[in-house]
Write a protein that holds these residues in place. Structure first.
Motif, mmCIF file in Angstrom:
data_model
loop_
_atom_site.group_PDB
_atom_site.id
_atom_site.type_symbol
_atom_site.label_atom_id
_atom_site.label_comp_id
_atom_site.label_asym_id
_atom_site.label_seq_id
_atom_site.Cartn_x
_atom_site.Cartn_y
_atom_site.Cartn_z
ATOM 1 N N GLY A 15 -6.267 15.204 16.355
ATOM 2 C CA GLY A 15 -7.103 14.908 17.255
ATOM 3 C C GLY A 15 -7.428 13.203 16.975
ATOM 4 O O GLY A 15 -8.095 12.547 17.791
ATOM 5 N N GLY A 16 -6.960 12.816 15.789
ATOM 6 C CA GLY A 16 -7.344 11.288 15.493
ATOM 7 C C GLY A 16 -6.632 10.850 14.409
ATOM 8 O O GLY A 16 -5.904 11.835 14.011
ATOM 9 N N HIS A 17 -6.961 9.705 13.620
ATOM 10 C CA HIS A 17 -6.181 9.439 12.572
ATOM 11 C C HIS A 17 -6.880 9.645 11.457
ATOM 12 O O HIS A 17 -7.994 9.507 11.155
ATOM 13 N N VAL A 18 -5.967 10.597 10.713
ATOM 14 C CA VAL A 18 -6.520 11.406 9.549
ATOM 15 C C VAL A 18 -6.559 10.476 8.228
ATOM 16 O O VAL A 18 -7.416 10.342 7.507
ATOM 17 N N GLY A 19 -5.621 10.056 8.134
ATOM 18 C CA GLY A 19 -5.420 9.197 6.783
ATOM 19 C C GLY A 19 -4.398 9.399 5.869
ATOM 20 O O GLY A 19 -3.907 8.715 4.802
ATOM 21 N N PHE A 20 -3.636 10.370 6.153
ATOM 22 C CA PHE A 20 -2.690 10.890 5.005
ATOM 23 C C PHE A 20 -1.450 10.152 5.131
ATOM 24 O O PHE A 20 -0.456 10.430 4.390
ATOM 25 N N ASP A 21 -1.370 9.430 6.017
ATOM 26 C CA ASP A 21 0.329 8.451 6.191
ATOM 27 C C ASP A 21 -0.020 7.497 5.112
ATOM 28 O O ASP A 21 0.989 6.753 4.871
ATOM 29 N N SER A 22 -1.185 7.536 4.416
ATOM 30 C CA SER A 22 -0.916 6.560 3.078
ATOM 31 C C SER A 22 -0.368 7.068 2.097
ATOM 32 O O SER A 22 -0.439 6.614 0.819
ATOM 33 N N LEU A 23 -0.052 8.478 1.928
ATOM 34 C CA LEU A 23 0.427 8.911 1.089
ATOM 35 C C LEU A 23 1.684 8.362 0.184
ATOM 36 O O LEU A 23 1.428 8.022 -0.976
ATOM 37 N N PRO A 24 2.574 7.910 1.004
ATOM 38 C CA PRO A 24 3.656 7.063 0.553
ATOM 39 C C PRO A 24 3.241 6.025 -0.367
ATOM 40 O O PRO A 24 3.554 5.746 -1.343
ATOM 41 N N ASP A 25 2.478 5.157 0.250
ATOM 42 C CA ASP A 25 1.744 4.161 -0.515
ATOM 43 C C ASP A 25 0.944 4.675 -1.897
ATOM 44 O O ASP A 25 1.155 3.836 -2.931
ATOM 45 N N GLN A 26 0.290 5.767 -1.847
ATOM 46 C CA GLN A 26 -0.359 6.086 -3.127
ATOM 47 C C GLN A 26 0.662 6.316 -3.857
ATOM 48 O O GLN A 26 0.595 6.128 -5.214
ATOM 49 N N LEU A 27 1.861 6.967 -3.558
ATOM 50 C CA LEU A 27 3.067 7.466 -4.650
ATOM 51 C C LEU A 27 3.664 5.907 -4.975
ATOM 52 O O LEU A 27 3.736 5.885 -6.203
ATOM 53 N N VAL A 28 3.895 5.060 -4.033
ATOM 54 C CA VAL A 28 4.138 3.787 -4.641
ATOM 55 C C VAL A 28 3.317 3.194 -5.524
ATOM 56 O O VAL A 28 3.769 2.762 -6.814
ATOM 57 N N SER A 29 1.925 3.064 -5.291
ATOM 58 C CA SER A 29 1.050 2.405 -6.134
ATOM 59 C C SER A 29 1.126 3.142 -7.562
ATOM 60 O O SER A 29 1.147 2.363 -8.619
ATOM 61 N N LYS A 30 1.259 4.495 -7.568
ATOM 62 C CA LYS A 30 1.196 5.220 -8.860
ATOM 63 C C LYS A 30 2.551 4.833 -9.581
ATOM 64 O O LYS A 30 2.474 4.718 -10.953
ATOM 65 N N SER A 31 3.652 4.641 -9.122
ATOM 66 C CA SER A 31 4.816 4.568 -9.670
ATOM 67 C C SER A 31 5.093 3.086 -10.058
ATOM 68 O O SER A 31 5.554 2.776 -11.071
ATOM 69 N N VAL A 32 4.345 2.220 -9.356
ATOM 70 C CA VAL A 32 4.256 0.883 -9.901
ATOM 71 C C VAL A 32 3.422 0.599 -11.183
ATOM 72 O O VAL A 32 3.776 -0.112 -12.019
ATOM 73 N N ASN A 79 5.297 -7.389 -9.067
ATOM 74 C CA ASN A 79 4.558 -6.666 -9.985
ATOM 75 C C ASN A 79 5.121 -5.538 -10.503
ATOM 76 O O ASN A 79 4.645 -4.408 -10.827
ATOM 77 N N VAL A 80 6.764 -5.547 -10.224
ATOM 78 C CA VAL A 80 7.149 -4.294 -10.719
ATOM 79 C C VAL A 80 7.877 -4.421 -12.013
ATOM 80 O O VAL A 80 8.447 -5.653 -12.457
ATOM 81 N N HIS A 81 7.541 -3.505 -13.003
ATOM 82 C CA HIS A 81 7.915 -3.250 -14.266
ATOM 83 C C HIS A 81 9.250 -2.668 -14.376
ATOM 84 O O HIS A 81 9.187 -1.595 -14.048
ATOM 85 N N LEU A 82 10.272 -3.027 -14.961
ATOM 86 C CA LEU A 82 11.530 -2.151 -14.914
ATOM 87 C C LEU A 82 11.812 -2.110 -16.544
ATOM 88 O O LEU A 82 11.939 -3.335 -17.271
ATOM 89 N N LYS A 83 11.931 -1.108 -17.083
ATOM 90 C CA LYS A 83 12.579 -0.656 -18.194
ATOM 91 C C LYS A 83 14.216 -0.666 -18.347
ATOM 92 O O LYS A 83 14.322 0.417 -17.973
ATOM 93 N N LEU A 84 14.822 -1.488 -18.454
ATOM 94 C CA LEU A 84 16.168 -1.469 -18.266
ATOM 95 C C LEU A 84 17.176 -1.166 -19.449
ATOM 96 O O LEU A 84 16.834 -1.951 -20.479
ATOM 97 N N THR A 85 17.960 -0.247 -19.432
ATOM 98 C CA THR A 85 18.631 0.025 -20.927
ATOM 99 C C THR A 85 20.164 -0.099 -20.400
ATOM 100 O O THR A 85 20.640 0.686 -19.318
#
Lengths: 351, 419
Positions: B19-36, B91-97
Motif C-alpha cells: 500500500g505504500g513504500h515500506v523501505g526494505f528495498d534498502s536491503l542490498p544497500d545494507q548488505l553492501v554497507s556491511k561487506s564494505v 573506501n573498499v578494502h581488498l585483501k588480495l593474495t
C-alpha cells in the motif's frame, strides 16, 4: 736449423716471367661450381619456436607445404623423430644440395628425459656411415650425410637457458657445430634482447657448452671487415624472426609480420639479427662449418672409434681389423731413436 | 485448533501488493554497507612457465609494483608462493593474495608438476573445512585463502596448447575456476591469433576441460559476459613502463617497429580481462568457489571419512550421531588393535620360552652323553691299568724266581766240587 714446415712455406719469388699458378683459385672456383656443393643443416627446439618459418626465410623457399602438426593430447607422450628434407637449389650457376634435418617432438612431451638421444644417435650414425664408406675399397661416390650445423632455438619467454637447453647442448656440442638462436625475437624490446643475450652467453660459459666459434680474422684483412667480424661475434646468440608472408613496408614488398602497431621486417637489421645469421650461415661461413665438422667433430669420432676397436683387438688377437688402419702401437725405444736420427739427417741436408 | 501439530500443507506463496513504500528495498544497500565494513578477500593463482609474464601482468592489472625477484629456471620442482597484500580503492578494502607457481615448466620430467598446485588448492579447502567443523568457530573472522581464480598462462607458440598445459588444466578444472590467457601476445599477428584461439578452445572442449564461463543468468551483465566468453582465451600484454603516444602517456612496450599499448583494445585483450576479472565478475568468482568447488571438495572428503546424508533406512543422519558412531568405531578399532598386539606379544613370549626349553634339553642330553663317554673311557683306562699291574707283578715274580735260581746254582757247583 730450419723446421721442415718453415722450409715448405718459404715464399719463392719467381724470376721475371709469370709462371701462372696464381690462377689456382680460379681453377678451384671453376671445378667447385661444376661439382656442386652439399650442406646438411639440423634445426632443433620445441614446437612453435618458428623453426620452419626461419628455414623458409633463410632459403627463400617453402619446404613445409604439407606439414601436419600434432595437437596437445597427441604430444603428451610424443617421441622424437628425425625427418630429412632434401632440396636441390641453384643460384648463379652454383648448385647446392641442401638437406634440412628436422627433429619434431623434441621437448614437447610431458616427460622429456633424454629426449636428445634420438638426435645424438642420428648424428653418430651419419659419422659411422661415412667412416665405413671412407674405409671401403670403392670410394668413388661417397655420400656425405654428416650434419654440418645445428641451429638450436631458445624460447624468448624465459630468463635464460632452461635445464633442457643446457642438457641438449651439452649432449651435442662435441658432435656438431651448435649455433644457438633466440627464437621469435619480436616479443622482446631492444633492452630485453641485450639482457637475454648477456645472460645466455654467461650461462653457456658457466655450463661449459662449446658452441660454434667464428674463426679469427686473418691479420691482413681490412679494418672494415675486421670491424664487421667483431660486431658479428658480439651479437651472438642471434635474435631472429622469420616470416612466410610478404608485406608492404616503406614502399617496398618485404618479408615481414604485420601487427596493428607496426610492421616487423625480417631483413631490417634494427629489427632482428636475421641478416647476420643468413650472411654468416650461408654467405661467409658455410664452408667453415663443413670444415670444422670434417676436421674436428668427425675426426674426434673416428679416433675414438679406432681406439675402441684396437683395444678390443688387443684383447682378442684372433679378430681381424674390419677396416684398413695403421697399427697404433707406440714404437719401441730403438725405433724412436732411429726416427729422430733420420729426422736430423734430413734437416742437415736442408741447411 | 490452537494445540496440536501445525500442518504446513498449503505452501503456496502469495504475491501481495504494497500500500505504500515500506523501505526494505534498502536491503542490498545494507548488505553492501556491511561487506564494505568487513572488507573483501580475493585470491588469484597464476600458473605458467618461468618468465612468461605472471608477475608483470599482476602489476599491470592492479596498477601496483608487487615486490618480486626474478625466478630461476633451475628449481628441482614446482612450489607455490603466496603473497598477501592489503589494497584500498575508494573506501573498499581488498585483501588480495597472489599465488605464484615457481619453477613450473622448467623440469625435464614434468610428470609431477601439477601435484603441488592441486595439493595447495586442496589444503586451502581443507583449512576452511576444519574451521567449519569446529565446535567453536569464527567464520566471519576467518581469513579465506581458497583460490577464487586460476589464470593459466599459455605460451604464444601460435600452434596449440602444450602437452603440459592440457594435463595440468585437466587436473585443476574440477577444483578451481580457470581463465586461460595467452601471454606475451604481442608476438602473434591478428590472423594467427584468431586461428590460435580457435585451436585452443577446440582442444579444451575435445578433452573435456571445464573453464570458467562468465555468467549469463543476470540480465544486467548477460550481454557483455556472453560476448566476452566468445573472446576467450584472452590475449594479453603486460607492462609497467610508460611511453608517450601522441599527447598522452600510456602503459606500453616500445619496439623499433611500433608501440604496443596495453590498454588499446585493438592491440590486446588486457582491458577485457580486467573488466571481466575485476570489474564485473569478481563476486561471482568468489561465489562459484564457495558454492561449487568447495562444496564438491567437502562432499568428497566427508564421504571418504564415511559420512552419508541418509542411513540404510533413508532417514536423515545427524552429523552429531554419525560423529559419535565414528568415534565409537575408532575407539573399538584401537582396542582391538591393542588386544591383537598383546596377544602377539604373549605368543612371542611362549614361543621363545619353548625354544629355550628345547635348547636346555639338548644341552642336558649332550651332557649326559659326554658323561657316559667319560665313564666308558675311565673304565677302559682302569682295565688297562690292571692289566699292566698284573703284567708287572708277573714280571717281578719271574725276576725274583730267576734271581733265586741263579743264586742257588753256583752254590750247587761249589758243593759238587768239594765232594
Amino acid at each position: 736449423y730450419i723446421s721442415n714446415l718453415q722450409f715448405l712455406s718459404m715464399k719463392i719469388k719467381p724470376e721475371k716471367q709469370y709462371v701462372g699458378f696464381a690462377t689456382l683459385p680460379n681453377q678451384v672456383h671453376r671445378k667447385s661450381v661444376k661439382k656442386g656443393f652439399d650442406f646438411t643443416l639440423m634445426v632443433a627446439g620445441e614446437s612453435g619456436m618458428g623453426k620452419s618459418t626461419l628455414v623458409n626465410s633463410l632459403f627463400l623457399t617453402d619446404l613445409y607445404k604439407d606439414r601436419k602438426l600434432l595437437n596437445a593430447e597427441e604430444r603428451i607422450n610424443q617421441t622424437v623423430e628425425i625427418i630429412k628434407h632434401t632440396v636441390d637449389i641453384e643460384e648463379k650457376g652454383v648448385k647446392l644440395k641442401l638437406t634440412i634435418v628436422d627433429t619434431p617432438g623434441f621437448g614437447d612431451a610431458v616427460n622429456n628425459n633424454e629426449c636428445w638421444k634420438p638426435i645424438t644417435d642420428y648424428i653418430d650414425q651419419q659419422f659411422e656411415q661415412y667412416f665405413r664408406d671412407e674405409s671401403g675399397l670403392n670410394r668413388k661416390n661417397i655420400q656425405d650425410n654428416r650434419v654440418h650445423c645445428c641451429l638450436y632455438f631458445i624460447p624468448p619467454f624465459g630468463h635464460g637457458l632452461r635445464p633442457v637447453d643446457v642438457e641438449f647442448m651439452k649432449a651435442l656440442h662435441e658432435k656438431v657445430n651448435i649455433i644457438p638462436l633466440i627464437a621469435k625475437a619480436d616479443c622482446l624490446t631492444p633492452n630485453e634482447i641485450k639482457k637475454l643475450k648477456d645472460r645466455i652467453r654467461e650461462e653457456i660459459d658457466k655450463f661449459g657448452i662449446k658452441v660454434y666459434q667464428f674463426p679469427e680474422c686473418d691479420s691482413d684483412e681490412d679494418e672494415e671487415f675486421k670491424q664487421l667480424d667483431k660486431e658479428l661475434k658480439e651479437c651472438t646468440p642471434f635474435a631472429v624472426i622469420g616470416s612466410n608472408t610478404v608485406v608492404e613496408a616503406r614502399g617496398q614488398r618485404v618479408r615481414g609480420r604485420l601487427y596493428p602497431w607496426g610492421i616487423v621486417e625480417v631483413e631490417n637489421q634494427s629489427h632482428c639479427d636475421f641478416v647476420k645469421l643468413r650472411n654468416m650461415l650461408i654467405r661467409s661461413h658455410m664452408h667453415d662449418l663443413k670444415d670444422v665438422t670434417c676436421d674436428v667433430h668427425y675426426e674426434n669420432y673416428r679416433a675414438q672409434c679406432i681406439q675402441e676397436m684396437t683395444s678390443k683387438l688387443a684383447q682378442d688377437n684372433r679378430m681381424e681389423s674390419p677396416i684398413p688402419i695403421l697399427p697404433l702401437s707406440t714404437p719401441d725405444v730403438d725405433t724412436e731413436k732411429l726416427i729422430k736420427m733420420k729426422d736430423e739427417e734430413v734437416c742437415k741436408d736442408v741447411i | 485448533s490452537m494445540h496440536g501439530d501445525i500442518s504446513l500443507q498449503n505452501e503456496e506463496k502469495r504475491n501481495l501488493s504494497l500500500g505504500g513504500h515500506v523501505g526494505f528495498d534498502s536491503l542490498p544497500d545494507q548488505l553492501v554497507s556491511k561487506s564494505v565494513t568487513q572488507g573483501f578477500c580475493f585470491n588469484i593463482l597464476c600458473v605458467g612457465e618461468t618468465g612468461i609474464g605472471k608477475s608483470t601482468l599482476m602489476n599491470t592489472l592492479f596498477n601496483t609494483m608487487f615486490e618480486n625477484e626474478e625466478a630461476s629456471h633451475y628449481q628441482n620442482g614446482v612450489y607455490l608462493r603466496p603473497r598477501t597484500y592489503d589494497l584500498l580503492e575508494s573506501n573498499v578494502h581488498l585483501k588480495l593474495t597472489i599465488v605464484d607457481t615457481v619453477g613450473f615448466g622448467d623440469q625435464i620430467n614434468k610428470d609431477e608438476s601439477y601435484r603441488p598446485i592441486v595439493d595447495y588448492i586442496d589444503t586451502q579447502f581443507e583449512n576452511y573445512l576444519q574451521e567449519e567443523l569446529k565446535i567453536k568457530r569464527s567464520l566471519f573472522n576467518y581469513h579465506d585463502t581458497r583460490i577464487h581464480i586460476c589464470l593459466y598462462f599459455i605460451a604464444p607458440t601460435g600452434h596449440s596448447l602444450k602437452s603440459l598445459d592440457l594435463v595440468t588444466m585437466k587436473k585443476l578444472d574440477s577444483k578451481v575456476n580457470i581463465i586461460p590467457i595467452i601471454a606475451k601476445a604481442d608476438t602473434i599477428s591478428k590472423s594467427e591469433l584468431h586461428k590460435f584461439k580457435i585451436k585452443i578452445m577446440s582442444e579444451l572442449v575435445s578433452n573435456g576441460v571445464q573453464i570458467y564461463q562468465f555468467p549469463t543468468d543476470d540480465e544486467t551483465v548477460s550481454e557483455i559476459n556472453a560476448s566476452m566468453n566468445a573472446h576467450l582465451p584472452f590475449a594479453v600484454v603486460g607492462s609497467v613502463e610508460e611511453v608517450k603516444v601522441g599527447n598522452k602517456t600510456v602503459r606500453a612496450r616500445q619496439y623499433p617497429w611500433g608501440v604496443v599499448q596495453v590498454e588499446n583494445e585493438s592491440h590486446c585483450d588486457f582491458v577485457k580481462l580486467r573488466e571481466m576479472l575485476i570489474r564485473v565478475n569478481m563476486e561471482d568468482l568468489r561465489e562459484q568457489t564457495h558454492a561449487r568447488h568447495y562444496e564438491l571438495y567437502r562432499r568428497c572428503k566427508l564421504e571418504e571419512m564415511g559420512f552419508k546424508d541418509t542411513d540404510p533406512d533413508s532417514q536423515p543422519f545427524s552429523l552429531q550421531e554419525t560423529y559419535e558412531a565414528k568415534r565409537k568405531e575408532f575407539l573399538g578399532d584401537l582396542q582391538r588393535k591393542e588386544e591383537e598386539m598383546r596377544q602377539m606379544f604373549v605368543n612371542k613370549v611362549k614361543e621363545t620360552e619353548a625354544e629355550l626349553k628345547e635348547k636346555e634339553r639338548e644341552l642336558h642330553d649332550k651332557f649326559e652323553q659326554l658323561k657316559r663317554m667319560h665313564q666308558d673311557e675311565k673304565r677302559k683306562v682302569e682295565e688297562k691299568r690292571r692289566d699292566l699291574e698284573e703284567e708287572m707283578n708277573a714280571f717281578n715274580r719271574k725276576k725274583v724266581a730267576a734271581e733265586t735260581l741263579s743264586l742257588s746254582q753256583p752254590l750247587k757247583k761249589e758243593k759238587d766240587k768239594k765232594k
